[in-house]
Design an enzyme around this catalytic site. Structure first.
Site, PDB file in Angstrom:
ATOM      1  N   ASP A  31      -3.106  -9.107   7.956  1.00  0.00           N
ATOM      2  CA  ASP A  31      -2.006  -8.894   8.844  1.00  0.00           C
ATOM      3  C   ASP A  31      -1.695  -7.742   9.551  1.00  0.00           C
ATOM      4  OD1 ASP A  31      -1.599  -7.784   6.189  1.00  0.00           O
ATOM      5  OD2 ASP A  31       0.410  -8.183   6.142  1.00  0.00           O
ATOM      6  N   CYS A  62       0.657  -1.229   0.105  1.00  0.00           N
ATOM      7  CA  CYS A  62       0.069   0.023   0.039  1.00  0.00           C
ATOM      8  C   CYS A  62       0.927   1.187  -0.031  1.00  0.00           C
ATOM      9  CB  CYS A  62      -0.921   0.131   1.206  1.00  0.00           C
ATOM     10  SG  CYS A  62      -1.670  -1.476   1.625  1.00  0.00           S
TER      11      CYS A  62
END
Length: 623
Positions: A98, A2
């Site tokens: 996660d 990201c």
């Protein structure tokens, strides 16, 4: 994978500003976006969905009472193990990502969480109760983190270009970074090319409270040789540890592919990962610059599909402004462009790729590592070598003379990493401006001091792990993959692999064999044997094959009229004259074209800075 961005909020239109900053890094996460804004902090996130691809995994993510807010870039490969401990401790999880492990883990363990992680990461946690920002970067610097403080605003994020959209940001060139860059071919310190913008170093975290920022290191590589195991034992341990790392790096809810060159690193990764698709690029038909036919043959031997592309000179040169835009800072590594193209073709078929970065640094793979203490000349007393070297420095530079100069210096004086473009004297002769840049040895000294009791090869590896790898290798890996919305994973750069590699005796990292009365040095010796053991017999020759490493024919192109004139016009441009003594840099170009000497890398270093400067300072950060 990201992109993250944020700032301490002192504006009335934070939502609009944050939106513009997030748009600048949309390429890092085109799948989703999220914001968090309160009276003190603004956090933005762009998501590329890899694990838990549902909307559940969108960020920012909160803890149970929403007192902690997280934005995260990266992957945590052991998140399920940590999650189990946190659930047992009473934490309630809302997603299967996660990411959420980080926020509950920080709540439970504080900064001790960092050493529990296995992965690549850059993340920010805002603690609303403590009015405190916490930020951290992974062990090797795989994922970037920049920060700046201007006009009472603290900005942070994955890419500097997002800062351009904040009204408090003042864009000024850091000329000291330019002078350092001319020697290293990248920005080697925590400063960047933008004045008052900094990189959070790898394996560091920061805590910001009451307008003050504290930065701490939480981990470092450790070379402590264990002489007890024999070579075969080391080979087996490398094999087991690397396979385990590859297995962890394949965790994803999307398909994973692999880059493939003709070298042992990517070949080993591709074979060990057992992925279905491999990707390769090259230039022209000359095997010096084109690995595609080899990659196709290797892929066929291991039963995989290979996609390749031959990059034309026109494609390469036309995309240079876009490359430097995505880099944020100038990088003079010609292979960055090849990496962009291989990421581009991979992104059409997969969202995640494995790559071989890091093997050379941790296992001792660069040819330069075999040079120290490798000749009879090295047996001469140090004082004699230094005296001869001092005399040789006064003579015209050529191969034999350069050897004497180099051997007359200690490793701390002559080795600054895998690239050494301009000496301090040379860079001052071509620069028109004056800067306060330190001598290269002042930059490398703190790292050499940390391993002052180690052998020469270990010293070189330690330096490269901290400067070259983070400043060049991983910079281009992150920026070129993210420019194509592709997640790049590096299984050699794993904490467990590094722990093992740090124990391998130097003789099993760099060794030699006697061949036809000559000493043939073999780098990454034990790792090559592990790769040979773990790849099909028909492809095992790659374990000893010399790696090309995305070779680019710029040396040839710079002699052609079209590209010679393009570079010359850039050197003679207004910005060229602003920073450089034009006659000196044009002479480098002319001497190269005439065949007097190979100045291609020096020319490229100057040229890439001017391309970058045009993008960010003449075109306002647009290409």
């Amino acid at each position: 994978m990201c992109g993250i961005v944020g700032f301490t909020n002192t504006t009335d239109n934070a939502d609009e500003i944050l939106g513009r900053m997030m748009d600048r890094i949309r390429h890092r996460g085109p799948d989703a976006e999220g914001k968090y804004i309160d009276g003190e902090t603004a956090l933005g996130h762009r998501r590329l969905s890899i694990i838990d691809v549902s909307a559940q995994g969108n960020q920012p993510i909160f803890n149970e009472d929403k007192s902690l807010v997280l934005i995260f870039n990266g992957e945590i490969y052991n998140f399920m193990e940590i999650r189990e401990k946190l659930v047992a401790a009473g934490h309630k999880f809302m997603t299967n990502t996660d990411s959420e492990v980080l926020i509950h883990g920080y709540e439970e363990y504080g900064t001790s969480l960092l050493n529990m992680l296995r992965g690549m990461f850059s993340f920010i946690i805002w603690d609303k109760n403590r009015h405190e920002l916490f930020g951290a970067r992974d062990f090797f610097g795989i994922k970037p983190m920049y920060y700046a403080e201007m006009d009472k605003t603290f900005m942070f994020g994955s890419e500097i270009k997002s800062f351009l959209e904040h009204p408090a940001f003042r864009k000024e060139l850091n000329t000291s970074a330019l002078e350092n860059y001319l020697t290293f071919q990248y920005s080697p310190t925590n400063e960047t090319f933008f004045k008052n913008v900094y990189k959070l170093p790898p394996a560091h975290y920061f805590i910001r409270r009451k307008g003050k920022t504290e930065i701490h290191r939480y981990w470092d590589v450790n070379f402590e040789a264990d002489e007890k195991p024999g070579l075969d034992e080391w080979v087996n341990m490398i094999s087991d540890t690397f396979k385990d790392s590859v297995k962890a790096h394949k965790i994803a809810d999307v398909e994973v592919g692999s880059f493939l060159s003709s070298g042992v690193d990517s070949s080993y990764a591709a074979a060990a990962a057992d992925v279905d698709k491999t990707f390769t690029v090259g230039f022209g038909t000359d095997e010096k610059y084109n690995e595609t036919s080899w990659a196709k043959a290797f892929s066929k031997a291991i039963g995989k599909e290979n996609t390749s592309k031959v990059i034309s000179a026109e494609e390469y040169w036309s995309i240079l402004p876009k490359i430097q835009y995505h880099m944020d800072e100038p990088l003079a590594d010609p292979s960055a462009v090849a990496l962009y193209f291989v990421c581009n073709i991979a992104s059409e078929k997969v969202k995640v790729v494995l790559s071989g970065e890091g093997a050379d640094e941790i296992f001792g793979g660069y040819n330069v590592y075999s040079e120290p203490d490798s000749t009879l000349y090295d047996k001469l007393p140090r004082g004699v070598r230094r005296g001869i070297g001092g005399l040789a420095e006064k003579l015209p530079a050529k191969k034999g003379i350069n050897f004497l100069v180099r051997k007359g210096k200690d490793i701390e004086e002559r080795f600054i990493g895998n690239a050494y473009m301009f000496s301090p004297e040379e860079r001052k002769s071509i620069l028109r401006i004056k800067t306060n840049a330190p001598d290269p040895t002042a930059i490398t000294k703190p790292f050499y001091d940390n391993v002052s009791d180690k052998d020469t090869v270990t010293k070189m590896q330690y330096l490269d792990l901290h400067l070259w790898m983070a400043g060049d290798i991983l910079l281009k890996a992150d920026k070129m993959s993210m420019a194509n919305s592709l997640e790049l994973r590096v299984p050699f750069l794993d904490k467990e692999v590094m722990a093992l590699a740090g124990k391998i005796p130097t003789k099993y990292r760099v060794t030699h064999t006697e061949k036809t009365n000559e000493t043939a040095y073999i780098t990454k010796y034990a790792m090559r044997l592990a790769a040979k053991k773990d790849t099909p017999q028909s492809t095992a020759a790659t374990a000893v094959k010399k790696k090309l490493g995305f070779p680019v024919p710029i040396r040839v192109w710079l002699k052609e009229d079209k590209y010679y004139n393009l570079v010359k016009n850039t050197f003679e441009s207004e910005s060229g004259r602003k920073f450089f003594n034009t006659g000196e840099i044009v002479k480098l170009l002319d001497d190269h074209r005439s065949g007097k000497c190979d100045n291609s890398r020096k020319i490229w270093t100057v040229f890439m800075f001017l391309v970058w400067y045009k993008v960010y300072f003449e075109n306002n950060g647009r290409y």
